[in-house]
Design an enzyme around this catalytic site. Structure first.
Site, short mmCIF file in Angstrom:
data_model
loop_
_atom_site.label_atom_id
_atom_site.label_comp_id
_atom_site.label_asym_id
_atom_site.label_seq_id
_atom_site.Cartn_x
_atom_site.Cartn_y
_atom_site.Cartn_z
N ASP A 10 0.85 -1.18 0.00
CA ASP A 10 0.00 0.00 0.00
C ASP A 10 0.89 1.25 0.00
O ASP A 10 2.07 1.17 0.36
CB ASP A 10 -0.89 -0.04 1.25
CG ASP A 10 -1.82 1.13 1.36
OD1 ASP A 10 -2.32 1.59 0.31
OD2 ASP A 10 -2.04 1.61 2.48
N ASP A 12 -0.35 5.06 0.94
CA ASP A 12 -0.67 6.01 2.01
C ASP A 12 -0.88 5.26 3.33
O ASP A 12 -1.70 4.34 3.41
CB ASP A 12 -1.93 6.79 1.66
CG ASP A 12 -1.79 7.55 0.35
OD1 ASP A 12 -0.69 7.53 -0.23
OD2 ASP A 12 -2.78 8.15 -0.11
N ASP A 131 -1.81 -0.67 5.99
CA ASP A 131 -2.23 -0.18 7.30
C ASP A 131 -3.72 -0.32 7.56
O ASP A 131 -4.19 -0.01 8.65
CB ASP A 131 -1.83 1.30 7.46
CG ASP A 131 -2.59 2.20 6.49
OD1 ASP A 131 -2.68 1.85 5.30
OD2 ASP A 131 -3.10 3.24 6.94
#
Length: 381
Positions: A10, A12, A131
């Site tokens: 990922d 961001d 996240d």
């Protein structure tokens, strides 16, 4: 065929910090890399056998709410910074839809990633790093594992479950520290292999991690042989679990030989296509009155030059003639060239210095020095 492993990463919240209010990185001022992410992602790229693939949801990219001209210059800036530090992404997949559209291309959907679900890739040994819980679900949908970047390091039990499915086994690591991600991948996912070799004479099981820290559990029922095998583990930093059940009522020959054969095979398997390794290892090691020299080449060919003389029939309960046989069997099955020479008066010191020197040479030879290259003009080892 050597299958490729992938890190689906990922952007961001994983490589750069999230922007909490808008969740849009639309200016240079909003670009803040996670601590040490560039340093350790560079080490992962250079040292470990993973292809890097970026996968990101960017809500409404290309609409008036998030114009493309405010996204791509910033995104390219992020990519170029990582390139300058030697980090290359094999591909970048950006989904531009909103969540309510429920497109298959939006994480945790795998619509953008179906090309990786082929025999060319080892998905089961690949990871999603992200996240959000959608990254965990993406790993589940792809059939791989996940590393969850979570700042508080905690999660509630109910977060394991989704539509009645327990996802606990999908999550291999929870951390917000990229050094911990690197260490986990290095020690658990690189240069690892297990092999069992069973004959009418012996049953040998070896679990080997080439890039370890010298942890070992050795059981062959030959005390001095166990001691020497532990020297290999400790001085090469390889993690080695070896269990050999042999016909010791006959003699020591089959146990030592078959352990060497299996160790050579599992070592060769652990190195895969040997891409990026140093290939050559050489060391001179003194031990009290003795000095040993070992040079090895992980060439894909086997040969042993043995310049060692013993003046006792046994050391401990190991016949000295078996030391040559051990290294010959290893060389044949590890597909490496070995040169071994030792001088000294104390026979115990002599063979122990050989095994330590051999281990140090292995440590040098398997060290990752480059990425995506093989140390041979042939392009093959």
């Amino acid at each position: 065929m050597h299958k490729k492993k992938i890190l689906f990463i990922d952007r961001d919240g994983t490589i750069i910090e999230e922007c909490p209010r808008t969740h849009q990185i639309d200016s240079i001022e909003k670009v803040h890399f996670l601590p040490k992410v560039i340093f350790f992602l560079s080490k992962i790229y250079k040292e470990l056998e993973f292809e890097l693939v970026m996968v990101s949801n960017q809500d409404g990219l290309g609409t008036s709410k998030f114009p493309e001209q405010t996204f791509w210059p910033i995104h390219d800036h992020i990519i170029n910074i990582m390139k300058s530090e030697g980090i290359q992404f094999f591909s970048v997949h950006i989904d531009q839809t909103f969540q309510h559209e429920k497109k298959s291309t939006r994480k945790p959907g795998i619509g953008m990633l179906t090309s990786y679900l082929t025999k060319k890739y080892d998905i089961e040994k690949s990871f999603v790093i992200g996240d959000r819980f959608t990254d965990i679900l993406l790993a589940y949908n792809l059939g791989c594992k996940s590393i969850w970047i979570k700042k508080d390091g905690n999660r509630k039990n109910e977060e394991y479950f989704y539509n009645g499915k327990n996802l606990k086994n999908i999550i291999s690591l929870i951390t917000d520290q990229w050094n911990e991600i690197y260490e986990y991948l290095r020690f658990n996912c690189s240069g690892q292999s297990f092999l069992q070799r069973k004959t009418y004479e012996t049953n040998v099981k070896i679990n080997l991690s080439v890039y370890g820290y010298g942890k070992n559990d050795i059981k062959t029922d030959i005390g001095f042989f166990d001691h020497l095998l532990k020297q290999i583990s400790i001085h090469s930093s390889m993690n080695m679990n070896i269990e050999t059940i042999g016909d010791l009522y006959v003699d020591e020959h089959h146990t030592i030989e078959d352990t060497a054969i299996t160790l050579g095979k599992v070592f060769c398997n652990s190195l895969g296509n040997k891409r990026g390794i140093n290939r050559y290892g050489f060391f001179i090691l003194p031990m009290d009155d003795c000095v040993s020299t070992v040079a090895l080449d992980l060439s894909g060919r086997s040969d042993l030059i043995w310049n060692v003389e013993f003046f006792r029939e046994k050391i401990g309960n190991v016949p000295t003639e078996m030391f040559y046989h051990f290294f010959k069997s290893f060389s044949l099955n590890a597909k490496c060239n070995l040169y071994i020479k030792a001088l000294g008066n104390n026979e115990h010191h002599k063979i122990e210095s050989i095994f330590k020197c051999f281990a140090r040479s292995i440590k040098m030879a398997v060290k990752k020095i480059t990425f995506n290259k093989i140390s041979s003009s042939k392009g093959l080892l």
